[in-house]
Enzyme design. Structure first.
Site, PDB file in Angstrom:
ATOM      1  N   PRO A   1       0.778  -1.022  -0.037  1.00 47.34           N
ATOM      2  CG  PRO A   1      -0.347  -0.839   2.282  1.00 47.34           C
ATOM      3  CD  PRO A   1       0.655  -2.309   1.124  1.00 47.34           C
ATOM      4  CG  ASN A   2      -0.237   4.291   1.214  1.00 49.83           C
ATOM      5  OD1 ASN A   2      -1.354   4.738   0.639  1.00 49.83           O
ATOM      6  ND2 ASN A   2      -0.322   3.559   2.441  1.00 49.83           N
TER       7      ASN A   2
ATOM      8  NE  ARG B   1       4.049   6.656   1.470  1.00 52.53           N
ATOM      9  CZ  ARG B   1       4.238   5.272   1.955  1.00 52.53           C
ATOM     10  NH1 ARG B   1       4.808   4.411   1.113  1.00 52.53           N
ATOM     11  NH2 ARG B   1       4.221   4.964   3.230  1.00 52.53           N
TER      12      ARG B   1
ATOM     13  CE1 TYR C   1       9.052   4.982   2.683  1.00 50.32           C
ATOM     14  CE2 TYR C   1       7.354   6.812   2.798  1.00 50.32           C
ATOM     15  CZ  TYR C   1       8.072   5.561   3.174  1.00 50.32           C
ATOM     16  OH  TYR C   1       7.580   4.995   4.341  1.00 50.32           O
TER      17      TYR C   1
ATOM     18  CG  ASN D   1       8.316  -2.053   0.453  1.00 46.26           C
ATOM     19  OD1 ASN D   1       7.855  -2.131   1.588  1.00 46.26           O
ATOM     20  ND2 ASN D   1       8.983  -0.947  -0.245  1.00 46.26           N
TER      21      ASN D   1
ATOM     22  CB  ALA E   1       1.425   0.149   6.084  1.00 45.65           C
TER      23      ALA E   1
ATOM     24  CD  GLU F   1      10.663  -7.555   6.018  1.00 45.88           C
ATOM     25  OE1 GLU F   1      10.671  -8.680   6.575  1.00 45.88           O
ATOM     26  OE2 GLU F   1      10.508  -6.447   6.628  1.00 45.88           O
TER      27      GLU F   1
ATOM     28  CG  HIS G   1      11.053  -2.515   4.538  1.00 45.24           C
ATOM     29  ND1 HIS G   1       9.837  -2.310   4.572  1.00 45.24           N
ATOM     30  CD2 HIS G   1      11.353  -3.559   5.440  1.00 45.24           C
ATOM     31  CE1 HIS G   1       9.098  -3.527   5.151  1.00 45.24           C
ATOM     32  NE2 HIS G   1      10.039  -4.095   5.475  1.00 45.24           N
TER      33      HIS G   1
ATOM     34  NE  ARG H   1      10.155   5.825   8.376  1.00 49.88           N
ATOM     35  CZ  ARG H   1       9.305   5.863   7.616  1.00 49.88           C
ATOM     36  NH1 ARG H   1       9.402   4.651   6.710  1.00 49.88           N
ATOM     37  NH2 ARG H   1       8.287   6.472   7.466  1.00 49.88           N
TER      38      ARG H   1
HETATM   39  C1  DQA Z   1       8.471   0.860   3.821  1.00 47.55           C
HETATM   40  C2  DQA Z   1       8.446   1.193   5.401  1.00 47.55           C
HETATM   41  C3  DQA Z   1       6.919   1.002   6.054  1.00 47.55           C
HETATM   42  O1  DQA Z   1       7.069   1.233   7.126  1.00 47.55           O
HETATM   43  C4  DQA Z   1       6.235   1.832   5.284  1.00 47.55           C
HETATM   44  O2  DQA Z   1       4.639   1.754   6.062  1.00 47.55           O
HETATM   45  C5  DQA Z   1       5.914   1.903   3.806  1.00 47.55           C
HETATM   46  C6  DQA Z   1       7.124   1.761   3.240  1.00 47.55           C
HETATM   47  C7  DQA Z   1       9.563   1.279   3.193  1.00 47.55           C
HETATM   48  O3  DQA Z   1       9.768   0.983   1.935  1.00 47.55           O
HETATM   49  O4  DQA Z   1      10.488   1.924   3.580  1.00 47.55           O
HETATM   50  O5  DQA Z   1       5.035   2.275   3.351  1.00 47.55           O
HETATM   51  O6  DQA Z   1       7.847  -0.088   3.636  1.00 47.55           O
END
Ligand code: DQA
Length: 140
Positions: A9-10, A17, A22, A71, A74, A95, A97, A104
């Site tokens: 998501p997002n 964003r 990011y 990825n 959230a 995994e 990020h 964070r």
């Molecule tokens: C994320 C880190 C997550 O905590 C966050 O909710 C994201 C992006 C990252 O790529 O840094 O949406 O996965």
């Protein structure tokens, strides 16, 4: 070698964003860079904001592709369902990020993916995806 990148998501909003966290690049632009750099890899990309759709995609690819770069955004920190999907499939999941989740908020330190992941790459910006790809390449 067939690898899929699955974004949660997002992450469709990358480039717009929170650019301070990011970066400014859209994922589509970054994906083209990766495809051009690794033309011999069959690289796919899927993004969804919906937990069940992400689980469907993990199930669809997790028995036949060579690996998944995930990825879950959230959902990493909340989804028992995605964690179980990774446990259920047969192919390795890395995994990733973009940000360093351990630098964070505390809620980002928890991952339902990590216990069943082949490895975790966090905090290298968009390059996190390429590092995961290189790891799959070295195994092949
Ligand atoms: C994320 C880190 C997550 O905590 C966050 O909710 C994201 C992006 C990252 O790529 O840094 O949406 O996965």
């Amino acid at each position: 070698m067939k690898i899929i990148i699955i974004n949660g998501p997002n992450l469709n909003l990358l480039g717009r964003r929170e650019p301070n966290v990011y970066g400014n690049l859209t994922f589509e632009a970054y994906f083209k860079i990766l495809q051009n750099k690794y033309p011999h890899i069959e690289l796919e990309y899927y993004q969804s904001n919906i937990e069940g759709d992400l689980i469907d995609k993990i199930q669809d690819t997790g028995f036949s592709y060579d690996g998944i770069i995930l990825n879950a955004a959230a959902y990493t920190h909340t989804s028992v369902g995605i964690g179980d999907a990774i446990k259920a499939i047969q192919r390795p999941v890395i995994e990733v990020h973009i940000s360093n989740v351990y630098a964070r908020e505390k809620f980002r330190h928890q991952s339902f993916i990590a216990p069943n992941a082949y490895g975790i790459i966090t905090g290298f910006g968009m390059q996190s995806y390429e590092l995961a790809l290189l790891s799959f390449l070295q195994q092949s």
